[in-house]
Design a protein around this motif. Structure first.
Motif, PDB file in Angstrom:
ATOM      1  N   SER A 348       0.833  -1.199   0.000  1.00 53.03           N
ATOM      2  CA  SER A 348       0.000   0.000   0.000  1.00 53.03           C
ATOM      3  C   SER A 348       0.868   1.249   0.000  1.00 53.03           C
ATOM      4  N   HIS A 349       0.423   2.282  -0.699  1.00 53.95           N
ATOM      5  CA  HIS A 349       1.135   3.556  -0.726  1.00 53.95           C
ATOM      6  C   HIS A 349       0.610   4.524   0.326  1.00 53.95           C
ATOM      7  N   GLY A 350      -0.475   4.160   1.008  1.00 52.48           N
ATOM      8  CA  GLY A 350      -1.076   5.076   1.959  1.00 52.48           C
ATOM      9  C   GLY A 350      -0.373   5.061   3.302  1.00 52.48           C
ATOM     10  N   ARG A 351      -0.588   6.139   4.071  1.00 50.67           N
ATOM     11  CA  ARG A 351      -0.055   6.225   5.430  1.00 50.67           C
ATOM     12  C   ARG A 351      -1.219   6.305   6.410  1.00 50.67           C
ATOM     13  N   ASP A 352      -0.963   5.932   7.634  1.00 54.80           N
ATOM     14  CA  ASP A 352      -1.961   5.996   8.691  1.00 54.80           C
ATOM     15  C   ASP A 352      -2.093   7.446   9.145  1.00 54.80           C
ATOM     16  N   LEU A 353      -3.199   8.071   8.830  1.00 49.38           N
ATOM     17  CA  LEU A 353      -3.402   9.481   9.143  1.00 49.38           C
ATOM     18  C   LEU A 353      -3.584   9.740  10.631  1.00 49.38           C
ATOM     19  N   LEU A 354      -3.844   8.689  11.412  1.00 50.84           N
ATOM     20  CA  LEU A 354      -4.065   8.847  12.847  1.00 50.84           C
ATOM     21  C   LEU A 354      -2.911   8.311  13.682  1.00 50.84           C
TER      22      LEU A 354
END
Length: 626
Positions: A348-354
């Motif tokens: 995944s290219h996303g990051r954990d925003l929290l």
């Protein structure tokens, strides 16, 4: 259309989870509600600075949420963006290049991960592009893709917001009725996608305000295509209206209508609101005249088209406004971690925003117009800048902007920064896996079969296509045809089928607009060409006098390969009013009466055949615009 005006009850955020500085949750949430909206500009929401006053319910939700002021979709088409949200991966690397593609069954999704973790999963989608053949139904226990309405100006199925809310509440209530169930419910609203037809009174509410704009009373030409370049797209045209303010006010009214219905949805949560995680976002925006693009999307990577809202209302989390750049891809990692405590998929290219200290960093965002745009463009967002590179006039041209301002090109005054970001795009794109688009598997519906039987043809089963297309034996090919086999008496020739001999560049017309080719294509020399419908699906019936090859230009494979189409070695590139078509297919058939099924939605493809070998009997379609 019955549309509710019920207002949102204020959501009282009881601090029922002792989170403190901890990342996880002490008691898992009972409901994870993901609301995504089609074609919603962030700047039309009060929470993002709009002065329209159109979104009081959503503005109250924003007051209770973590609001990202700079959030972006990876593209400005529905399936490409939504697939990124659901997988945490860019659409190109999973074979999703436009709305006619599909997410492969082998690609892990958020819904599948949540179901494996014990969540009940349900979806209610209202855009026909997201129907279950999109591949997004994987991982959902229930996938409601009912489309009871047709768009007002073309026969595209949809579901209006009022019906979407009702279906969503039914799904939530049904899931929560199961004892101790944790429910993930995804709701996708079609409004405010065009054509803009809000309930009575809502367009009028904003009309005078829009007429006061400097260009509000100007008239635009009505286009014969859906691009929106320089005029009103054909599917947006309502009663020959040409005034800019009429359409902008229509969009405003659609946003206000959406707000009413999301208010009803949130109010309907009742006691569930305390423990519900609510996520709000959009797949892309809409151009309302920026860069002479009117009431359309997909052509550019401007903020009007790719900036979206991302809001997270999490019990126990204090509301906040965050300026770190976020992406739709980040929602996959964030929600997976929030709901299951699992780490993000390594691909995944996303990051954990929290995550702790997440607000101190920003996502680096890759953008792409992908299929459907007249000009191919890629973008990169980093360190407060957006760099766009566009293939125009046979060269790649770059533009550099400060993030949030698409009006001033800084490429010339800041050449080193522009060159650096251009290198980032190039390097990232070169690492991107070259995945072939996935073909949607869509057998004929019963309605399709009924229409064909009414024409004197009988539909054959889809599985018959496995017989193979290369044979020239009429009986064998007839058995291999997954759509039709001859039946009944001869049909009259349709007067509106115009046959044109292909003779090279700028020859043929179809859909009432010209094609331009990058050179003479030898494979098409001597072929006839039949102009097709502007919208929808079509079936062309042919009388074949001897074994021949039918050809079509297709933007994506769609059903063609399942029907026995094979790619020809000659590569063809055609530019046509917003469509980039670059695949040539052939289908060999023998003497008899046959049909070719092609295209769907707003993509329709020309059919070529040897004049001496076959002639068209009658065209028919589920989507003619008459």
């Amino acid at each position: 259309m019955p549309r509710s005006r019920r207002a949102l009850r204020p959501l009282q955020l009881a601090v029922v989870l002792a989170l403190g500085a901890c990342r996880g949750v002490a008691d898992p949430p009972a409901l994870l509600l993901l609301i995504s909206v089609d074609t919603l500009r962030a700047d039309h929401l009060g929470a993002h600075g709009s002065q329209l006053g159109a979104t009081p319910n959503l503005d109250r939700l924003a007051e209770e949420s973590i609001v990202f002021t700079a959030a972006y979709a990876p593209s400005s088409h529905t399936l490409t963006s939504v697939s990124a949200l659901m997988t945490g991966r860019y659409p190109e690397e999973i074979g999703v290049r436009n709305n006619e593609s599909a997410v492969a069954a082998s690609v892990p999704t958020l819904a599948a991960a949540l179901r494996e973790a014990g969540w009940r999963t349900h979806a209610v989608v209202s855009n026909w592009v997201l129907r279950r053949s999109s591949g997004l139904a994987a991982g959902f226990d229930g996938y409601d893709d009912t489309f009871p309405q047709l768009e007002a100006t073309r026969p595209m199925p949809e579901r209006i917001a009022a019906d979407t809310t009702t279906a969503a509440l039914r799904a939530i209530q049904g899931c929560r009725a199961e004892r101790d169930a944790r429910c993930f419910v995804w709701v996708h609203y079609q409004d405010p996608h065009g054509p803009y037809q809000p309930p009575d009174g809502l367009r009028e509410r904003f009309l005078e305000r829009e007429r006061a704009a400097p260009d509000g009373r100007r008239g635009l030409p009505l286009l014969s295509d859906f691009s929106g370049i320089g005029g009103i797209p054909d599917y947006q045209a309502i009663d020959d209206q040409r005034e800019i303010a009429f359409y902008r006010a229509g969009y405003d009214g659609e946003v206000a209508y959406l707000d009413q219905e999301i208010g009803r949805l949130l109010a309907g949560l009742g006691a569930e609101a305390e423990r519900a995680i609510v996520v709000f976002s959009a797949d892309h925006g809409e151009s309302l005249g920026e860069r002479d693009l009117w009431f359309a999307h997909g052509e550019h990577l401007t903020d009007a088209q790719v900036r979206v809202p991302i809001w997270l209302r999490v019990p126990g989390r204090r509301p906040a406004r965050r300026d770190d750049v976020a992406s739709l891809l980040d929602l996959h990692a964030t929600l997976l971690r929030l709901a299951t405590a699992a780490a993000a998929d390594p691909v995944s290219h996303g990051r954990d925003l929290l995550a702790p200290d997440a607000a101190k960093g920003s996502s680096r965002i890759y953008l792409a117009t992908l299929g459907g745009a007249k000009e191919k463009s890629y973008g990169w967002i980093e360190d407060g800048y957006k760099f766009i590179i566009t293939y125009r006039d046979d060269i790649w041209q770059g533009q550099l902007f400060r993030l949030g301002d698409d009006t001033i090109d800084l490429a010339a005054p800041a050449p080193q920064l522009a060159a650096s970001l251009r290198e980032r795009i190039t390097a990232f794109h070169e690492r991107m896996p070259q995945i072939e688009p996935v073909v949607r598997a869509e057998p004929l519906s019963e309605d399709d079969r009924a229409r064909l039987r009414a024409l004197g043809y009988e539909a054959a089963p889809l599985e018959a296509s496995r017989a193979g297309p290369e044979t020239t034996d009429a009986a064998a090919v007839e058995a291999a045809d997954p759509f039709l086999r001859p039946a009944g008496s001869p049909l009259e020739i349709a007067p509106r089928c115009e046959q044109v001999l292909y003779q090279g560049p700028q020859t043929a017309l179809y859909s009432d607009r010209p094609y331009r080719t990058d050179g003479v294509v030898g494979a098409l020399e001597g072929y006839s060409f039949c102009r097709s419908y502007r919208h929808g699906q079509g079936v062309w019936l042919f009388e074949v006098v001897r074994a021949t090859t039918f050809l079509t230009l297709a933007s994506e494979r769609h059903q063609l390969e399942a029907a026995g189409w094979k790619r020809v070695d000659v590569r063809v590139r055609v530019d046509a009013a917003g469509l980039r078509l670059d695949r040539l297919y052939e289908y060999r058939i023998g003497p008899g009466r046959y049909a070719i099924h092609y295209g769907h939605g707003r993509t329709v493809n020309p059919v070529f055949w040897r004049s001496a070998d076959a002639h068209v009997i009658v065209p028919s379609g589920t989507g003619q615009d008459e």
